[in-house]
Structure formats: structure tokens, C-alpha cells
Motif scaffolding. Structure first.
Motif, PDB file in Angstrom:
ATOM      1  N   VAL A 105      -8.594   3.779   0.859  1.00  0.00           N
ATOM      2  CA  VAL A 105      -7.602   3.146   1.715  1.00  0.00           C
ATOM      3  C   VAL A 105      -6.622   4.232   2.136  1.00  0.00           C
ATOM      4  O   VAL A 105      -6.158   5.026   1.319  1.00  0.00           O
ATOM      5  N   ILE A 106      -6.320   4.268   3.427  1.00  0.00           N
ATOM      6  CA  ILE A 106      -5.410   5.281   3.957  1.00  0.00           C
ATOM      7  C   ILE A 106      -4.115   4.598   4.370  1.00  0.00           C
ATOM      8  O   ILE A 106      -4.123   3.596   5.094  1.00  0.00           O
ATOM      9  N   ASP A 107      -3.001   5.129   3.875  1.00  0.00           N
ATOM     10  CA  ASP A 107      -1.689   4.620   4.256  1.00  0.00           C
ATOM     11  C   ASP A 107      -1.350   5.113   5.662  1.00  0.00           C
ATOM     12  O   ASP A 107      -1.605   6.262   6.001  1.00  0.00           O
ATOM     13  N   VAL A 108      -0.741   4.229   6.438  1.00  0.00           N
ATOM     14  CA  VAL A 108      -0.318   4.567   7.801  1.00  0.00           C
ATOM     15  C   VAL A 108       1.201   4.472   7.848  1.00  0.00           C
ATOM     16  O   VAL A 108       1.785   3.456   7.501  1.00  0.00           O
ATOM     17  N   THR A 109       1.836   5.571   8.271  1.00  0.00           N
ATOM     18  CA  THR A 109       3.282   5.629   8.403  1.00  0.00           C
ATOM     19  C   THR A 109       3.631   5.745   9.878  1.00  0.00           C
ATOM     20  O   THR A 109       3.074   6.591  10.575  1.00  0.00           O
ATOM     21  N   LEU A 110       4.541   4.896  10.332  1.00  0.00           N
ATOM     22  CA  LEU A 110       5.018   4.969  11.711  1.00  0.00           C
ATOM     23  C   LEU A 110       6.246   5.867  11.754  1.00  0.00           C
ATOM     24  O   LEU A 110       7.116   5.783  10.907  1.00  0.00           O
ATOM     25  N   SER A 111       6.281   6.731  12.754  1.00  0.00           N
ATOM     26  CA  SER A 111       7.387   7.663  12.892  1.00  0.00           C
ATOM     27  C   SER A 111       7.940   7.606  14.301  1.00  0.00           C
ATOM     28  O   SER A 111       7.197   7.464  15.264  1.00  0.00           O
ATOM     29  N   ALA A 112       9.242   7.753  14.406  1.00  0.00           N
ATOM     30  CA  ALA A 112       9.883   7.802  15.717  1.00  0.00           C
ATOM     31  C   ALA A 112      10.345   9.214  16.048  1.00  0.00           C
ATOM     32  O   ALA A 112      11.087   9.427  16.985  1.00  0.00           O
ATOM     33  N   VAL A 113       9.880  10.196  15.282  1.00  0.00           N
ATOM     34  CA  VAL A 113      10.276  11.587  15.501  1.00  0.00           C
ATOM     35  C   VAL A 113       9.590  12.096  16.760  1.00  0.00           C
ATOM     36  O   VAL A 113       8.376  11.994  16.909  1.00  0.00           O
ATOM     37  N   ASP A 114      10.364  12.642  17.687  1.00  0.00           N
ATOM     38  CA  ASP A 114       9.828  13.110  18.973  1.00  0.00           C
ATOM     39  C   ASP A 114       8.711  14.131  18.812  1.00  0.00           C
ATOM     40  O   ASP A 114       7.797  14.190  19.613  1.00  0.00           O
ATOM     41  N   ALA A 115       8.782  14.976  17.767  1.00  0.00           N
ATOM     42  CA  ALA A 115       7.774  16.022  17.586  1.00  0.00           C
ATOM     43  C   ALA A 115       6.387  15.427  17.370  1.00  0.00           C
ATOM     44  O   ALA A 115       5.390  16.101  17.557  1.00  0.00           O
ATOM     45  N   GLU A 116       6.309  14.162  16.955  1.00  0.00           N
ATOM     46  CA  GLU A 116       5.012  13.558  16.671  1.00  0.00           C
ATOM     47  C   GLU A 116       4.521  12.653  17.801  1.00  0.00           C
ATOM     48  O   GLU A 116       3.488  12.020  17.665  1.00  0.00           O
ATOM     49  N   ALA A 117       5.254  12.595  18.909  1.00  0.00           N
ATOM     50  CA  ALA A 117       4.790  11.802  20.038  1.00  0.00           C
ATOM     51  C   ALA A 117       3.488  12.401  20.557  1.00  0.00           C
ATOM     52  O   ALA A 117       3.329  13.616  20.599  1.00  0.00           O
ATOM     53  N   HIS A 118       2.539  11.559  20.898  1.00  0.00           N
ATOM     54  CA  HIS A 118       1.239  11.977  21.418  1.00  0.00           C
ATOM     55  C   HIS A 118       0.406  12.715  20.375  1.00  0.00           C
ATOM     56  O   HIS A 118      -0.498  13.468  20.727  1.00  0.00           O
ATOM     57  N   ALA A 119       0.726  12.539  19.109  1.00  0.00           N
ATOM     58  CA  ALA A 119      -0.011  13.235  18.059  1.00  0.00           C
ATOM     59  C   ALA A 119      -0.200  12.313  16.865  1.00  0.00           C
ATOM     60  O   ALA A 119       0.476  11.292  16.724  1.00  0.00           O
ATOM     61  N   ILE A 120      -1.136  12.692  16.030  1.00  0.00           N
ATOM     62  CA  ILE A 120      -1.357  12.025  14.757  1.00  0.00           C
ATOM     63  C   ILE A 120      -1.386  13.121  13.694  1.00  0.00           C
ATOM     64  O   ILE A 120      -1.930  14.199  13.925  1.00  0.00           O
ATOM     65  N   VAL A 121      -0.748  12.855  12.574  1.00  0.00           N
ATOM     66  CA  VAL A 121      -0.724  13.814  11.474  1.00  0.00           C
ATOM     67  C   VAL A 121      -1.611  13.265  10.363  1.00  0.00           C
ATOM     68  O   VAL A 121      -1.442  12.121   9.921  1.00  0.00           O
ATOM     69  N   LEU A 122      -2.573  14.075   9.946  1.00  0.00           N
ATOM     70  CA  LEU A 122      -3.444  13.724   8.830  1.00  0.00           C
ATOM     71  C   LEU A 122      -2.915  14.458   7.609  1.00  0.00           C
ATOM     72  O   LEU A 122      -2.956  15.680   7.540  1.00  0.00           O
ATOM     73  N   ASP A 123      -2.395  13.720   6.646  1.00  0.00           N
ATOM     74  CA  ASP A 123      -1.799  14.303   5.450  1.00  0.00           C
ATOM     75  C   ASP A 123      -2.855  14.344   4.348  1.00  0.00           C
ATOM     76  O   ASP A 123      -3.331  13.307   3.890  1.00  0.00           O
ATOM     77  N   CYS A 124      -3.218  15.554   3.959  1.00  0.00           N
ATOM     78  CA  CYS A 124      -4.247  15.754   2.936  1.00  0.00           C
ATOM     79  C   CYS A 124      -3.638  16.229   1.620  1.00  0.00           C
ATOM     80  O   CYS A 124      -4.260  16.967   0.850  1.00  0.00           O
ATOM     81  N   GLY A 125      -2.408  15.840   1.359  1.00  0.00           N
ATOM     82  CA  GLY A 125      -1.745  16.185   0.106  1.00  0.00           C
ATOM     83  C   GLY A 125      -1.577  17.674  -0.076  1.00  0.00           C
ATOM     84  O   GLY A 125      -1.095  18.373   0.806  1.00  0.00           O
ATOM     85  N   ALA A 126      -2.018  18.186  -1.221  1.00  0.00           N
ATOM     86  CA  ALA A 126      -1.833  19.597  -1.570  1.00  0.00           C
ATOM     87  C   ALA A 126      -2.600  20.538  -0.641  1.00  0.00           C
ATOM     88  O   ALA A 126      -2.241  21.706  -0.505  1.00  0.00           O
TER      89      ALA A 126
END
Length: 140
Positions: free
Chosen positions: A69-90
Motif C-alpha cells: 500500500v502506498i501512502d499519497v500526500t497532497l501538497s500545495a507547494v509550488d515546486a511540486e506543481a506538474h510533478a509527482i515525487v516518489l519517496d523511496c525512503g533511505a
């Protein structure tokens, strides 16, 4: 779901983007499992994704992907507009340009190639603006 339309730079953290992803629709719960499933395990295991709240206002808080299961976080930070960040921990984070699903094939091909170029220094918003300007006469 077919394999994700994805292009990744050879290594992460060299520019504002680590590649690009061209989803077939704007339903994150349908598209995210294919994206995560298409990543090379050597790039890490995606535990969380961060998406732009404006682009994905109805995104679910979790998405079922192959064996996790992958957690999805919504962000309003302008730097992340038009992008998706895949967080792979360490292992690290991968920031990908999200190409609009309805983009033309020519523009999407240019965006995929440019975002995956390790020498690319353009932001997601700048790349989309250039693609729009350069491919506006292609019949879209």
C-alpha cells in the motif's frame, strides 16, 4: 493496466527533475500501480508519493500497488506543481514531470526525452510551457 509511459534519468538528484511520466488518465488510483510496478527495484521501493493538490484534488490517501500500500500526500507547494515525487525512503526521492494525459504524442515524446536527460535544468512548469509553445500547431 498497460505499462507506465515513463522515462528516467540515469541517476537521481542531478537537476530539478529525475524524469517524466505520461499517465493515460487523471485517476491516480488507476495509474499509480502501473508507475510503481514499472520501476526497477534497484531504484528503491516506493512507500509514499507526493502529488500536487491542485492537479490531483480527488487523489485517494492510499493506493494499492503490487504487494504493498502506498501512502499519497497532497501538497500545495509550488515546486511540486506538474510533478509527482516518489519517496523511496533511505534510497531517495524521484521527482517526475507529469505530462497531461491528453498531450500530443510529439509533445509527450519531447517531454519524456528532455526530462530524462541528466543535463536538463528546466523545471516541470517551464518544460510544459515550452512544449505547449513548440507543439501548438500540431492539431491539438
Amino acid at each position: 493496466m498497460p505499462l507506465a509511459r515513463l522515462a528516467l534519468a540515469p541517476g537521481a538528484g542531478r537537476g530539478p527533475l529525475d524524469g517524466a511520466w505520461w499517465p493515460r488518465c487523471d485517476l491516480l488510483e488507476l495509474e499509480l500501480p502501473a508507475l510503481v510496478g514499472s520501476l526497477d527495484p534497484g531504484r528503491g521501493t516506493v512507500a509514499r508519493v507526493i502529488v500536487d493538490a491542485v492537479a490531483w484534488p480527488d487523489a485517494p490517501r492510499t493506493v494499492l500497488a503490487p504487494s504493498r500500500v502506498i501512502d499519497v500526500t497532497l501538497s500545495a507547494v509550488d515546486a511540486e506543481a506538474h510533478a509527482i515525487v516518489l519517496d523511496c525512503g533511505a534510497v531517495g526521492r524521484w521527482e517526475l514531470l507529469v505530462i497531461p494525459p491528453g498531450e500530443s504524442v510529439a509533445a509527450a515524446a519531447w517531454l519524456l526525452n528532455t526530462a530524462a536527460d541528466p543535463r536538463n535544468a528546466l523545471t516541470a512548469a517551464h518544460m510544459l510551457a515550452l512544449a505547449e509553445a513548440g507543439f501548438e500547431d500540431d492539431g491539438r
